[in-house]
Design a protein around this motif. Structure first.
Motif, PDB file in Angstrom:
ATOM      1  N   ALA A 366     -49.067  64.102 -78.755  1.00  0.00           N
ATOM      2  CA  ALA A 366     -49.153  63.937 -77.303  1.00  0.00           C
ATOM      3  C   ALA A 366     -50.618  63.938 -76.864  1.00  0.00           C
ATOM      4  O   ALA A 366     -51.432  64.698 -77.373  1.00  0.00           O
ATOM      5  N   PHE A 367     -50.923  63.070 -75.904  1.00  0.00           N
ATOM      6  CA  PHE A 367     -52.246  62.987 -75.288  1.00  0.00           C
ATOM      7  C   PHE A 367     -52.004  63.020 -73.790  1.00  0.00           C
ATOM      8  O   PHE A 367     -51.374  62.117 -73.246  1.00  0.00           O
ATOM      9  N   HIS A 368     -52.475  64.079 -73.114  1.00  0.00           N
ATOM     10  CA  HIS A 368     -52.041  64.253 -71.724  1.00  0.00           C
ATOM     11  C   HIS A 368     -53.032  65.080 -70.924  1.00  0.00           C
ATOM     12  O   HIS A 368     -53.867  65.805 -71.476  1.00  0.00           O
ATOM     13  N   CYS A 369     -52.907  64.955 -69.616  1.00  0.00           N
ATOM     14  CA  CYS A 369     -53.635  65.822 -68.698  1.00  0.00           C
ATOM     15  C   CYS A 369     -53.024  67.217 -68.789  1.00  0.00           C
ATOM     16  O   CYS A 369     -51.801  67.365 -68.810  1.00  0.00           O
ATOM     17  N   HIS A 370     -53.872  68.244 -68.834  1.00  0.00           N
ATOM     18  CA  HIS A 370     -53.375  69.608 -69.011  1.00  0.00           C
ATOM     19  C   HIS A 370     -53.041  70.307 -67.699  1.00  0.00           C
ATOM     20  O   HIS A 370     -52.687  71.488 -67.685  1.00  0.00           O
ATOM     21  N   ILE A 371     -53.128  69.591 -66.581  1.00  0.00           N
ATOM     22  CA  ILE A 371     -52.614  70.119 -65.317  1.00  0.00           C
ATOM     23  C   ILE A 371     -51.105  69.943 -65.319  1.00  0.00           C
ATOM     24  O   ILE A 371     -50.598  68.836 -65.483  1.00  0.00           O
ATOM     25  N   GLU A 372     -50.397  71.055 -65.144  1.00  0.00           N
ATOM     26  CA  GLU A 372     -48.953  71.070 -65.361  1.00  0.00           C
ATOM     27  C   GLU A 372     -48.213  70.043 -64.512  1.00  0.00           C
ATOM     28  O   GLU A 372     -47.328  69.326 -64.988  1.00  0.00           O
ATOM     29  N   SER A 373     -48.550  69.942 -63.229  1.00  0.00           N
ATOM     30  CA  SER A 373     -47.856  69.004 -62.344  1.00  0.00           C
ATOM     31  C   SER A 373     -48.130  67.561 -62.742  1.00  0.00           C
ATOM     32  O   SER A 373     -47.230  66.713 -62.679  1.00  0.00           O
ATOM     33  N   HIS A 374     -49.361  67.249 -63.135  1.00  0.00           N
ATOM     34  CA  HIS A 374     -49.699  65.880 -63.533  1.00  0.00           C
ATOM     35  C   HIS A 374     -48.968  65.492 -64.823  1.00  0.00           C
ATOM     36  O   HIS A 374     -48.501  64.361 -64.964  1.00  0.00           O
ATOM     37  N   PHE A 375     -48.889  66.442 -65.770  1.00  0.00           N
ATOM     38  CA  PHE A 375     -48.130  66.180 -66.991  1.00  0.00           C
ATOM     39  C   PHE A 375     -46.663  65.904 -66.664  1.00  0.00           C
ATOM     40  O   PHE A 375     -46.058  64.967 -67.180  1.00  0.00           O
ATOM     41  N   PHE A 376     -46.098  66.707 -65.769  1.00  0.00           N
ATOM     42  CA  PHE A 376     -44.707  66.540 -65.367  1.00  0.00           C
ATOM     43  C   PHE A 376     -44.482  65.180 -64.715  1.00  0.00           C
ATOM     44  O   PHE A 376     -43.445  64.538 -64.898  1.00  0.00           O
ATOM     45  N   MET A 377     -45.477  64.701 -63.965  1.00  0.00           N
ATOM     46  CA  MET A 377     -45.357  63.434 -63.236  1.00  0.00           C
ATOM     47  C   MET A 377     -45.648  62.217 -64.117  1.00  0.00           C
ATOM     48  O   MET A 377     -45.579  61.095 -63.635  1.00  0.00           O
ATOM     49  N   GLY A 378     -45.995  62.430 -65.377  1.00  0.00           N
ATOM     50  CA  GLY A 378     -46.133  61.296 -66.279  1.00  0.00           C
ATOM     51  C   GLY A 378     -47.521  60.993 -66.773  1.00  0.00           C
ATOM     52  O   GLY A 378     -47.726  59.944 -67.403  1.00  0.00           O
ATOM     53  N   MET A 379     -48.499  61.860 -66.523  1.00  0.00           N
ATOM     54  CA  MET A 379     -49.860  61.575 -66.992  1.00  0.00           C
ATOM     55  C   MET A 379     -49.973  61.965 -68.458  1.00  0.00           C
ATOM     56  O   MET A 379     -50.611  62.932 -68.853  1.00  0.00           O
ATOM     57  N   ARG A 380     -49.320  61.183 -69.308  1.00  0.00           N
ATOM     58  CA  ARG A 380     -49.262  61.480 -70.732  1.00  0.00           C
ATOM     59  C   ARG A 380     -48.891  60.219 -71.491  1.00  0.00           C
ATOM     60  O   ARG A 380     -48.176  59.354 -70.988  1.00  0.00           O
TER      61      ARG A 380
END
Length: 405
Positions: A366-380
């Protein structure tokens, strides 16, 4: 290394661990340093399933710096709303942002003045806001005058970028994300979610008093009060308040980018521990950090170009990479769907050192933003790296729930 199926990302490398199940992680610890662990299911991390891992070097490989004592500090933020309520708002029409956290915490301890929120005719102010209660006490870090302390500082905030500082003391940075770095001195340590640092603290100030330890928000307007702890010089009483107000502990303005950039530029690999990057790349992936809507739902995206329409489509976000190839990933930070608004995105790559350009660990990462809300919204997205070289999968990861049987 060699066991990508124990990476822990549900839906990418393994099934979630169901209630009542036991799952054992087995992996090779390949180098010393400061690391963290956390749940990777939904937004569960911010509910507190987190911790730190300290890896000591073998006795035959001494560290390139010395200290007398070793301490760990984990920085987090805290919401009063539960994980499910926030996730529901992010996945709803109309979209409901999670907002700013109510508190910051140092080693799981923080404060919030809830007097105005919770007082009722049945509950007195003393019952609601009892600062003398043990659960409300600040963290106390006791030091012996003249000694040097290694502070392993990690951040697993769900949203906040932080500045960490100790009143009247310099901090010498010696390790970043498990790598030794050339020492440099700071008054404020800037740390983003998913990062770890080791700093050396010399207890060399006036030993007759105690000092404030504070952490505060940067890169977003500061609506959450700083977290405070106490640096206690032995033999002063641990509950002895510093003579200065906590607000006197200098912290930079939330939008002071100059000092944050200076820290980034100062981080250089330690001599004797260099890992030079490849001279050229085999592939370039350009990702644009932005937002769009999918059938009315707000989603974060990593795309090659800003979409001309306001209704995007979805894909699996999987990039298949050749084993041992070198990939340049270019991140361009665009505005959100709000005018003149762009946010901080601490990107984080599983299975690899983020700055290492060679993709040399076979697996699905996985390669993603580590801000929880952004990860949840698809920034991955997901990198499939040399999966033909992955060894036989262990039976413990085969199947989810009832399918295991």
């Amino acid at each position: 290394i060699g066991t990508p199926w124990f990476d822990g990302v549900e839906g990418v490398t393994q099934c979630p661990i169901l209630p009542g199940e036991v799952f054992t992680y087995q992996f090779v610890v390949d180098r010393p340093g400061t690391y963290m662990y956390h749940s990777h299911y939904g937004m569960q991390r911010e509910s507190g399933l987190i911790g730190m891992i300290r890896v000591s070097p073998p006795s035959t490989e001494p560290e390139p710096f010395t200290y007398d004592y070793d301490r760990s500090l984990l920085l987090t933020d805290w919401y009063h709303k539960g994980m499910s309520e926030k996730a529901t708002g992010l996945a709803s029409i109309p979209f409901k942002w999670v907002g700013e956290p109510q508190s910051l915490m140092i080693q799981g301890r923080g404060r919030f003045n809830c007097t105005n929120n919770l007082m009722t005719p049945q509950r007195s102010e003393a019952e609601v806001y009892n600062a003398s209660h043990a659960d409300c006490s600040r963290l106390v870090l006791t030091v012996i005058p003249g000694k040097t302390y290694r502070l392993r500082i990690g951040s697993l905030t769900s949203l906040s970028a932080l500045s960490f500082q100790i009143e009247g003391h310099n901090l010498t940075v010696v390790e970043a994300d498990g790598h030794y770095v050339e020492p440099f001195t700071v008054r404020n340590l800037f740390i983003y979610s998913g990062e770890t640092y080791s700093v050396l603290l010399k207890a060399d100030q006036n030993p007759s008093r105690n000092y404030w330890i504070t952490t505060s928000i940067v890169s977003r307007p500061e609506k959450t009060p700083p977290a405070t702890a106490v640096l206690n010089y032995h033999p002063n009483h641990p509950r002895k308040h510093p003579p200065t107000p906590a607000s006197s502990n200098f912290r930079p303005a939330w939008n002071d980018t100059r000092h944050r950039l200076e820290q980034s530029v100062a981080i250089k690999a330690r001599k004797g521990f260099l890992h030079p990057p490849p001279e050229y790349s085999d592939e370039v992936i350009v990702l644009l950090n932005t937002q769009n809507k999918v059938n009315g739902y707000m989603r974060c995206y990593d795309i090659f170009a800003v979409p001309s329409n306001a209704n995007a489509t979805m894909s699996d976000g999987i990039y298949r990479l050749k084993f041992n190839s070198t990939v340049d990933v270019v991140l361009q930070n665009a505005n959100t769907m709000s005018v003149n608004n762009s946010e901080t995105h601490p990107w984080h790559l599983h299975g690899h050192d983020f700055w290492v350009l060679g993709a040399d660990n076979p697996g699905v990462w996985a390669f993603h933003c580590h801000i929880e809300s952004h990860f949840f919204m698809g920034m991955r997205i997901v990198f499939e790296s040399g999966i033909d070289r992955v060894a036989n999968l262990p039976s413990s990861i085969m199947g989810c729930g009832q399918a295991k049987r």
